[in-house]
Design a protein around this motif. Structure first.
Motif: not given
Length: 218
Positions: A41-45, A60-66, A90-93
């Motif tokens: 596997l490899i991260p999107f970024s 972190h979502e900043k890496h795939y916000q676009k 992320s789904i924050l509890v």
């Protein structure tokens, strides 16, 4: 489906080919005709470093916000890879239930979009607090609705098993996921603590991958 006159972030126009499940009409993901297991596997970024790996979004979502906002811009690039583990917003509890449900929808929307554009996808399953994966408040475990049964799924534990309560929610969520979806294979990205992956129902096979930082620093 008409596009909203303003951008509300939900973008239902991406779901022209999608069917829906559950009381909230979450996009339905179709089971693969043939299960393909990832070998790496490899991260999107980091995806440009190795096109032989399946891409994931456990970062972190900043890496795939676009990508979250405009997945269509990345379609041709993502076709180069053998498969995609679907997004992991992320789904924050501690967030209101409506915020947790909204992120489940956005995650499922982009997963369905990729699938209907012909990419091989493995559904990522992410839940929030107990209201999202049980029926204590809602009539169905929303986090699992629209995910294929008796197939392959993925979960991410990276950064989600630090505290006692995080481990408790992860353990309970894994149990409910196995009972509801009865998957054949569960990919686990991140650690597999013994007090989380214990006393589990069914006869599932876990496929474990270290997080990217640990893998690249070993």
């Amino acid at each position: 489906m008409l596009k909203n006159a303003f951008d509300d972030g939900l973008r239902p126009e991406l779901l022209q080919k999608t069917f829906y499940d559950g009381i909230f009409e979450l996009p339905r993901l179709e089971p693969p005709t043939k299960i393909l297991e990832p070998t790496a596997l490899i991260p999107f970024s980091q995806r440009n470093k190795d096109p032989s790996r399946m891409v994931h979004f456990y970062e972190h979502e900043k890496h795939y916000q676009k990508f979250t906002n405009r997945p269509e811009y990345f379609l041709e690039d993502l076709r180069k890879y053998p498969g995609i583990i679907t997004p992991d917003n992320s789904i924050l509890v501690d967030a209101p239930l409506i915020a947790q449900l909204s992120n489940i929808f956005i995650t499922r929307r982009n997963a369905s979009f990729l699938q209907h554009e012909g990419l091989y996808t493995i559904p990522n399953v992410r839940w929030g607090d107990e209201r999202t994966f049980t029926t204590i408040e809602l009539p169905e475990p929303v986090a699992f609705i629209g995910i294929p049964h008796d197939s392959i799924v993925a979960i991410g534990t990276y950064g989600c098993c630090k505290t006692k309560d995080e481990k408790r929610l992860m353990h309970l969520g894994v149990i409910e996921m196995l009972k509801f979806l009865a998957p054949k294979i569960v990919i686990v990205y991140g650690s597999m603590p013994s007090d989380v992956f214990c006393d589990l129902p069914g006869n599932v096979r876990f496929l474990h991958f270290d997080n990217w930082t640990k893998e690249t620093h070993n």
